[in-house]
Structure formats: structure tokens, C-alpha cells
Design an enzyme around this catalytic site. Structure first.
Site, short mmCIF file in Angstrom:
data_model
loop_
_atom_site.label_atom_id
_atom_site.label_comp_id
_atom_site.label_asym_id
_atom_site.label_seq_id
_atom_site.Cartn_x
_atom_site.Cartn_y
_atom_site.Cartn_z
N LYS A 67 26.59 30.01 46.38
CA LYS A 67 25.58 30.46 45.42
C LYS A 67 25.79 29.68 44.13
O LYS A 67 26.90 29.60 43.61
CB LYS A 67 25.69 31.95 45.13
CG LYS A 67 24.60 32.41 44.14
CD LYS A 67 24.62 33.91 43.90
CE LYS A 67 25.70 34.31 42.92
NZ LYS A 67 25.59 35.73 42.52
N ARG A 110 23.50 42.94 45.91
CA ARG A 110 24.85 42.84 46.48
C ARG A 110 25.90 43.38 45.52
O ARG A 110 26.92 43.94 45.94
CB ARG A 110 25.17 41.44 46.96
CG ARG A 110 25.27 40.32 45.91
CD ARG A 110 26.63 40.28 45.26
NE ARG A 110 27.01 38.97 44.80
CZ ARG A 110 27.79 38.74 43.76
NH1 ARG A 110 28.23 39.76 43.02
NH2 ARG A 110 28.14 37.51 43.44
N GLN A 138 20.81 45.06 35.85
CA GLN A 138 21.50 45.45 37.07
C GLN A 138 21.80 46.95 37.13
O GLN A 138 22.09 47.49 38.20
CB GLN A 138 22.80 44.66 37.24
CG GLN A 138 22.57 43.21 37.59
CD GLN A 138 23.79 42.57 38.21
OE1 GLN A 138 24.71 43.23 38.67
NE2 GLN A 138 23.79 41.24 38.24
N MET A 219 32.06 46.67 37.22
CA MET A 219 31.26 45.65 37.89
C MET A 219 30.80 44.53 36.97
O MET A 219 30.14 43.59 37.42
CB MET A 219 30.02 46.32 38.51
CG MET A 219 30.33 47.49 39.43
SD MET A 219 31.48 47.10 40.77
CE MET A 219 30.55 45.86 41.66
N ASP A 222 33.39 39.25 35.36
CA ASP A 222 33.43 38.20 36.38
C ASP A 222 33.73 36.83 35.80
O ASP A 222 33.46 35.81 36.40
CB ASP A 222 32.11 38.16 37.14
CG ASP A 222 30.91 37.91 36.21
OD1 ASP A 222 31.12 37.77 34.99
OD2 ASP A 222 29.78 37.87 36.72
N LYS A 226 36.28 38.24 29.82
CA LYS A 226 35.47 39.46 29.82
C LYS A 226 36.35 40.69 30.02
O LYS A 226 37.40 40.62 30.65
CB LYS A 226 34.41 39.41 30.92
CG LYS A 226 33.14 38.66 30.56
CD LYS A 226 32.09 38.88 31.64
CE LYS A 226 30.76 38.28 31.27
NZ LYS A 226 29.74 38.56 32.31
#
Length: 321
Positions: A67, A110, A138, A219, A222, A226
């Protein structure tokens, strides 16, 4: 080569399809039959964007690919999603490019599926109140996926800009579940499950705000630097993740590991719980934390499902490439 445009995705794949694909690939990762390649994710020095590649190979499904995409924070001003991505799949037998799939909606689905998997396997069975920190694009997908895993009776939410919580309130109204905007102290005091989905470089939720027995699905972290929750909270929890290597380098655990408050060996990959090799939650008072870093194999799994559905429904575009 098969092309599945972004505009076709919503009519092809469901949240359930994505949940199943992600659950299966986490299990394959734990069996060591699927593995991710090193992640490349960098600030490009233009438009404040983060751009990168996530890739991998699943020897069970033969999903091979990558991706490509990232986060463009100014896209909101252009009426475009901040997250932009495309998935490329390759034939594992020949190396030829098999498919190109729009990845924007798939990324949201996902990511939500991963937190939903963690709720299924790690949250207390009697969880009644769901808390969400963050109300970006999201967050709606996160909320919808979570509501399929427990019979939540109330939703509480917090966001830096409270007006954005209206999108979560609308989803709650669809399900006839009460929703309330609260401060972080109340959110932690009331919620049995907390999802954090904020793009933050400083901790938002503190250890003293979370009560025993809570399950957290973190979540939004990434990228190196962060952070959504205080390192003391990570250290106090039993930590699970999608992939340990990413968890300690770009995930929520990076800070606790860097300070010596948590060892990489203490982090459990959730696939081990799915496969029955780890018990998961072991007490009603245990704080469990899922560090969802987002692995390339998740994208390949859901994109592969989309290609199969697009072919079956006759909406795939085939080109000679």
C-alpha cells in the site's frame, strides 16, 4: 491487470468482510506464515504530508503487494480525505502486477476491523460503555465496527474540537444508543472500552483517568513520535499488538519501551490470542491495551477480498499492462 476504482469500493466490501480478512491475517501472522516487510514512512517536506509504503506476503492466501500513501492534513480544505492510499497486488507465482485497488475507504475499514478484533478478544464480556477519543474521518468507522462486538448501552466521546463529535452522535442515534460529549476524566471513569483514534504527538489520555478492567484500542499512532496515551498507562496495561516490531518502533508502545517501562518481549501479538496460544484477558480488573499500528498485510487482505468481489460482480476493470 485488474483495476478496482475507489468509487466502487463501498458497494463491494462490508465491515464484516474486512473483519474476517483482518482476523484471518492476524492469525496467519502468529503462525509465521505471513509477514510484513519494513515500513517506510516519512515527512516529505511538502504540504505537511506524511508518505510511505507498507508491504508484505501471506503464504497462506498468496497475497503479495504493498500500500502506497499517507496523510495530507490540508486535504480537508480541498474537500478530500486527509488519508490517501492505493493498494497494489502482485501474482505470487510470477511477480506480475495483478491489481490496483483504491485504498482510502479500505484503510478506514481495515483500521476499524483491527480494533474490533481486539474488542472481540480482549474486552470484558460485560462491557456496557464505549468511549471514543477523536472525531476525525476514521472515528465513524471505528464506532460502527465496535458496536458489532458488544451490546454497548452508552457511548461517550471527546475531541479537541467538540463540534466534530456530531458525526459520532449521528451514528449512535442510528443505533438508538445514548451519546454524550464528556471531558477526559469522565470518559475514563465511565468507559469499559476506549478507542483512541487521534493523530497526536503528545499524550491525551493519562493513567490516572483509566479504571481497572478497561480495554483500550489505541489506533492513531503509526509514526515515530506519535503518542495518544501516557507511557505510565501503557506500562500498567497488558499490551497486545498487530506486530511487535512496529509496536516498539512506530506504535503506541514506542515511548514506554524507549523509557524502559515496557520490554518488547512483554508485548503479545493478537494473532496468538486468536489462535488460542495466549489466553488474552485473564481477569476482570486487568487493563488491556491493543496497539494498532496498521500492518501492510491488513491492506493486502482486504484488497484481495475486494478484487474477488469485483470480479464476481463484474465491476472490475481489466487492462493490458
Amino acid at each position: 491487470m485488474i483495476i478496482v476504482p475507489e468509487r466502487e469500493i463501498s458497494g463491494l466490501v462490508s465491515a464484516t468482510d474486512c473483519f474476517t480478512a483482518v482476523e484471518q491475517v492476524f492469525a496467519a501472522m502468529a503462525r509465521k506464515s505471513a509477514y510484513n516487510f519494513p515500513v517506510i514512512r516519512e515527512a516529505i517536506g511538502h504540504a505537511d504530508a506524511l508518505y510511505g509504503f507498507k508491504s508484505g506476503f501471506d503464504r497462506e492466501s498468496l497475497a503479495l503487494g504493498l500500500k502506497s500513501g499517507g496523510f495530507w492534513p490540508r486535504n480537508f480544505e480541498k474537500a478530500l480525505p486527509n488519508h490517501q492510499s492505493t493498494v497494489f497486488l502482485f501474482d505470487a507465482d510470477t511477480g506480475r502486477c495483478r491489481a490496483m485497488v483504491g485504498g482510502n475507504l479500505l484503510t478506514a475499514l481495515r483500521t476499524a476491523a483491527a480494533s474490533a478484533v481486539s474488542i472481540k478478544y480482549l474486552a470484558r464480556q460485560d462491557a456496557k460503555v464505549l468511549g471514543i477519543i477523536g472525531a476525525g474521518h476514521q472515528s465513524v468507522f471505528q464506532l460502527r465496527a465496535a458496536l458489532e462486538q458488544r451490546p454497548f448501552e452508552k457511548i461517550v466521546g471527546w475531541n479537541r474540537h467538540p463540534q466534530a463529535l456530531s458525526r459520532l452522535e449521528a451514528v449512535a442515534a442510528e443505533r438508538n444508543i445514548p451519546f454524550e460529549a464528556v471531558n477526559l476524566d469522565r470518559l475514563g471513569a465511565e468507559a469499559d472500552v476506549i478507542i483512541t483514534i487521534a493523530s497526536s504527538f503528545a499524550p491525551i489520555l493519562m493513567a490516572n483517568q483509566v479504571r481497572p478492567g478497561t480495554h483500550l484500542a489505541c489506533m492513531g499512532t503509526d509514526t515515530r513520535g506519535k503518542q495518544e496515551v501516557e507511557t505510565d498507562l501503557v506500562a500498567a496495561a497488558t499490551v497486545f499488538t498487530d506486530e511487535t516490531k512496529q509496536s516498539v518502533t512506530i506504535g503506541e508502545a514506542q515511548h514506554a519501551v524507549g523509557k524502559g517501562l515496557l520490554a518488547a518481549a512483554e508485548i503479545v501479538e493478537i494473532g496468538a490470542v486468536i489462535n488460542g496460544d495466549h489466553p488474552g484477558r485473564i481477569s476482570a480488573t486487568e487493563i488491556t491495551l491493543f496497539d494498532g499500528t496498521g500492518v501492510g498485510l491488513q491492506d493486502l487482505a482486504v484488497a484481495s477480498a475486494v478484487v474477488d468481489l469485483a470480479l464476481a460482480k463484474g465491476v472490475a476493470i481489466k487492462v493490458d499492462f
